[in-house]
Design an enzyme around this catalytic site. Structure first.
Site, PDB file in Angstrom:
ATOM      1  CD  GLU A  44      -4.700  -2.168   5.710  1.00 28.06           C
ATOM      2  OE1 GLU A  44      -3.808  -1.640   6.236  1.00 28.06           O
ATOM      3  OE2 GLU A  44      -5.417  -1.548   4.922  1.00 28.06           O
ATOM      4  CG  ASN A  45       0.250  -6.776   4.005  1.00 28.69           C
ATOM      5  OD1 ASN A  45       0.110  -5.979   3.161  1.00 28.69           O
ATOM      6  ND2 ASN A  45       1.010  -6.724   4.962  1.00 28.69           N
ATOM      7  CD  GLU A  93      -2.813   1.278   2.253  1.00 31.09           C
ATOM      8  OE1 GLU A  93      -2.911   0.286   3.291  1.00 31.09           O
ATOM      9  OE2 GLU A  93      -3.969   1.779   2.149  1.00 31.09           O
ATOM     10  CD  GLU A 151      -2.723  -2.156  10.458  1.00 24.62           C
ATOM     11  OE1 GLU A 151      -3.366  -2.322   9.495  1.00 24.62           O
ATOM     12  OE2 GLU A 151      -2.608  -0.950  11.143  1.00 24.62           O
TER      13      GLU A 151
END
Ligand code: HT7
Ligand code: ZN
Length: 893
Positions: A262-263, A119, A296
């Site tokens: 927050e993958n 991101e 997250e």
């Protein structure tokens, strides 16, 4: 530089049905094989496929297994010409250079391990792709690497296969069943170990939770794991949102641009928000871990399952997720205590959140980077991860809850997920779900997303004793703003304005509005007025005596309220308001007013004096043992110098500093015995626990210590602080003692400072504190703390490449030591320019954050202003990245 505009949004011309990625990981050169199943989007007719890509070497391109020569590489992507009409498979083989990647965006190496950060637009530094959030697809990822060097291979989703390969290499294959945008992709490879925990969610399914760290850090993962378990439970309880993957992983990395990411199923965290034990982390660190782990995790639904259509919608996920993490932290702080303790803990969280918003977001909204919660344009999207998008965005979400109540808000959330699960959507879609679920027209509410600037509400009141009515007139508008911000301000907002009326006994009066009609069975003592016009009058009836209005209770909207309170009225509210937020607020108003007039006097060279009634008012709150220690700590914390400077038309940081110091000394001298008592009474015995109650007591005790250090004679404080430092069994006590000793003077701090270094030489996060407290120390008159900062830059433990270390020393000096940074010789600004340019060559995202610390240069006295302008111009002349260029050009415009 190119400006991207929201109105230019067009849907993607191609869809990606699925993607398979293969990584041959090596630090110098990593090879990525990317196999995508592509097809034209319905109605699209483009012949060429244009993919994003940066800093990649193209090795090979194939379509449906055959070499494809119609490819054109540019600096920002790859054009594949004349692609087939029918769905096709595109294979691209590229290389990239992880160990040379100092930007920490894309694939990079930190302490010999591999990490990714995608991101907002980092995926394009890994492979050519449609790197935009509205292109969602499923990923299968195969990682290959040396087993000895990279025993752990992680990616998103579920582990489907592992095995050995020739030459000591091995592989792992991961499949993520949930379609996701590329910004949520992640991989991690290296020598890591995990704390594991299995939990059962409400459906009965078992889930595996892992927190991955370097082996020596394993003992510091307990609190992060506990926070993750609490987050999972809370999201099921409060919003009915379950964990959807078989496993959920958190990985800690020491080199990271922000807090965490927050993958999907593989959150990557700055070590600062994972690692903690009593010895090395403070109460604030523990609560930061809880908040960020929660944040997250909550993104898994608000961000990942439902994502943003484009980056202008960033607040859709960030504002909502900040609101959710604030609510989570408040609930956690309130858990387990008496109702009074719970309310106090909740109020303390709210005050803390609002203080941050007012100090930082309000300033942003008044400066050259002002933008709406949903921006209209950007040059570099990384510059828009701002206080406005995050914190003001969270306040906008909170207003739905204020308007509709918790149940109404939950209905809106349920409808949002029912409509949009698996989609990439807009802030308008969220607003529509809230409106439809609550049968409300929220057309006007859209302005909260489109208008920049902080709204001002001024209130006037009229009591009619004969008619027993109390009229309150609210007028809304905006203060001064940049031309760009002004252009967004089109009309009045819907402002939920919570109000109470306080009687002469300090108790709330029952409230009945004229429009209520018949008498309410159980009259409330706080009402949420809905201000929709530029000016509106609300009439309360049956008001038995002239009340004192308590305005914008619990900070029910992100606005600035003005009302002509006398000092005596503020003192009364500070002593009695039943709304803890407004009780604190009354103290802040009282202090701010006095501090601003002291600053004015200091700037004119006049003698300074403080009304003893103000000191007495603070003394009463300090002594009031019915108030939670956490509240008393907040009440005694004066507005920061940077906040005060913002309130002044032409700010003189030296005068503000002198004013604040004078005020602190007046409180210290006037309340010496009470401060000493607060110090003694709030010692926490027994084993360290980062609970809200214990943290509140330590906070009050340490704030008292810090005031005592400002006594004309600080010897007692020095003795107390030294004893506290020596006997401390936790970082909260140890670092507070050391900061106090630094406040007293360098000689008092010398020995413990050296001790601290030796004790924590190998603890990166603790060492950050060592750098930070030296950068923020007050300094004696005429002393230049910058000289110490310069010396510390040459310390072997300092590195500009590590963002945490750069933030600890350089950012702390430039952003956390106003009086020293704004030294009249301009040395702070010259240092700033040098460091922005040095960082720009290494890591533009970090550089551009630092660049922002001069954006309010026009607010200062002419002499400082000119020196700041010179520093900004120096940076503008030497800048390389579009990140920093956007900031300095907007500042100078
Ligand atoms: N969504 C993330 C925002 C982010 C980020 C995180 C780490 C490094 C670079 C980044 N750029 C943007 C963090 C969050 O809000 O949860
Ligand atoms: Zn976030």
């Amino acid at each position: 530089s190119v400006t991207i505009r929201r109105v230019d949004y067009t849907p993607p011309a191609f869809a990606i049905d699925k993607v398979e990625l293969e990584f041959d990981l090596a630090p110098l050169t990593t090879t990525v094989t990317n196999r995508m199943q592509l097809r034209r989007a319905p109605g699209a007719s483009a012949r060429d496929l244009v993919l994003h890509g940066e800093d990649l070497e193209l090795v090979r391109a194939e379509i449906d297994g055959k070499p494809w020569t119609g490819v054109q590489v540019s600096t920002d992507g790859l054009t594949v010409s004349n692609v087939p009409e029918q769905p096709f498979e595109l294979t691209l083989v590229t290389t990239n250079r992880p160990s040379a990647n100092t930007s920490l965006s894309g694939l990079y190496v930190s302490n010999h391990n591999f990490f990714t950060q995608c991101e907002a637009e980092g995926f394009r530094r890994i492979t050519y792709f449609l790197d935009r959030p509205d292109v969602m697809t499923t990923y299968t990822v195969t990682l290959r690497a040396s087993r000895a060097d990279y025993p752990v291979l992680l990616s998103n989703g579920n582990l489907v296969e592992t095995g050995e390969l020739p030459d000591g290499r091995h592989f792992a294959r991961w499949h993520d069943p949930f379609p996701k945008p590329s910004y949520l992709f992640a991989l991690v490879a290296g020598k890591l170990v995990a704390r594991e925990q299995r939990i059962r969610i409400r459906s009965g399914e078992e889930k595996l939770l892992q927190v991955w760290v370097e082996p020596h850090d394993l003992p510091k993962t307990e609190y992060a794991m506990q926070s993750l378990v609490h987050s999972i439970e809370w999201d099921e309880e409060r919003f009915g949102l379950p964990l959807d993957l078989e496993r959920f992983m958190i990985v800690a990395v020491g080199d990271f641009n922000m807090g965490a990411m927050e993958n999907k199923g593989l959150n990557i965290f700055n070590t600062k928000y994972v690692l903690a034990d009593a010895e090395t982390a403070t109460d604030i660190d523990f609560s930061g871990i809880e908040a960020v782990v929660g944040h997250e995790y909550f993104h898994n639904w608000t961000g990942n399952r439902v994502t943003c259509r484009d980056w202008f919608q960033l607040s859709l996920k960030e504002g909502l997720t900040v609101f959710r993490d604030q609510e989570f932290s408040a609930d956690m702080a309130a858990a387990g205590g008496s109702p009074e303790a719970a309310a106090a803990a909740r109020a303390a969280r709210r005050i803390d959140d609002v203080r941050g918003l007012r100090q930082n977001q309000f300033a942003e909204d008044a400066g050259p980077m002002a933008h709406p919660v949903r921006p209209d344009s950007y040059v570099e999207i990384n510059n828009f991860y701002t206080m406005t998008v995050y914190e003001k965005g969270a306040e906008v979400v909170r207003m739905y809850q204020t308007l509709f109540g918790r149940d109404g808000f939950r209905k809106g959330m349920d409808l949002y997920f029912a409509r949009h699960d698996g989609q990439a959507v807009t802030c308008d879609d969220f607003r529509a779900a809230m409106a439809d679920a609550n049968q409300r027209d929220l057309t006007q509410f859209e302005r909260w997303y489109s208008q920049a600037g902080t709204p001002h509400v001024s209130a006037t009141a009229q009591y009619d004793a004969a008619a027993r009515t109390f009229d309150i007139t609210l007028t809304q508008g905006y203060g001064p703003a940049s031309a760009d911000a002004k252009a967004t301000q089109k009309g009045p907002l819907l402002i939920p304005f919570a109000i109470g009326l306080v009687g002469s006994d300090g108790k709330d009066l029952p409230l009945r509005l004229a429009q209520d009609g018949q008498v309410l069975a159980e009259p409330q003592t706080t009402r949420v007025l809905e201000l929709t016009e530029t000016e509106q009058t609300f009439r309360f009836v049956d008001v038995a005596e002239e009340p004192l209005p308590s305005l914008l209770r619990n900070f029910s909207a992100p606005v600035i309220v003005s009302y002509d309170y006398t000092d005596a009225q503020l003192t009364f509210l500070f002593a009695h308001d039943s709304d803890p937020f407004n009780r604190w607020e009354a103290g802040q108003r009282l202090a701010t007013r006095a501090l601003l007039s002291l600053a004015d006097a200091a700037a004119r060279g006049d003698a300074l004096s403080l009304d003893p009634e103000i000191v007495a008012a603070f003394g009463r709150v300090l002594r009031d043992s019915t108030l939670a220690p956490a509240f008393r700590e907040l009440a005694l914390t004066l507005p920061s110098e940077s906040y005060l400077a913002e309130q002044i038309e032409e700010a003189d940081p030296a005068a503000v500093h002198a004013a604040r110091l004078f005020f602190r000394r007046a409180l210290a001298n006037g309340l010496r015995d009470d401060l000493m008592a607060a110090y003694e009474q709030n010692r926490v015995e027994g084993l360290y626990e980062p609970s809200a109650v214990d943290a509140g007591r330590r906070g009050l005790k340490n704030v008292a210590l810090s005031y005592l250090a400002d006594l004309d004679d600080p010897d007692d404080a020095a003795e107390l602080a030294r004893a506290q430092y020596d006997s401390a069994d936790n970082m909260t006590e140890r670092s507070a003692a050391l900061v106090t000793l630094l406040q007293i003077g360098p000689s008092a701090a010398r020995a413990p400072l050296d001790d601290f270094y030796l004790r924590f030489e190998k603890e990166a996060l603790a060492l950050d504190k060592w750098f930070g407290m030296q950068a923020t120390r007050r300094g004696a008159p005429g002393e230049r703390v910058l000289d110490d900062v310069g010396a510390l830059m040459a310390h072997p433990a300092f590195s500009l490449k590590n963002p945490n270390r750069a933030r600890a020393l350089i950012f702390q000096f430039c952003m956390g030591n106003a009086a020293q940074f704004h030294a009249t010789d301009g040395s702070g600004y010259a240092f700033w320019a040098e460091q922005v340019l040095a960082l720009d060559a290494i890591n533009p995202q970090v550089a551009s954050r630092l660049a922002r610390s001069l954006e309010r240069w026009r607010k200062f006295t002419p002499a400082l202003r000119e020196k700041m302008r010179a520093a900004l111009e120096r940076v503008a002349a030497g800048v390389q990245s579009k990140d920093v260029r956007e900031v300095v050009e907007k500042a100078l415009a």
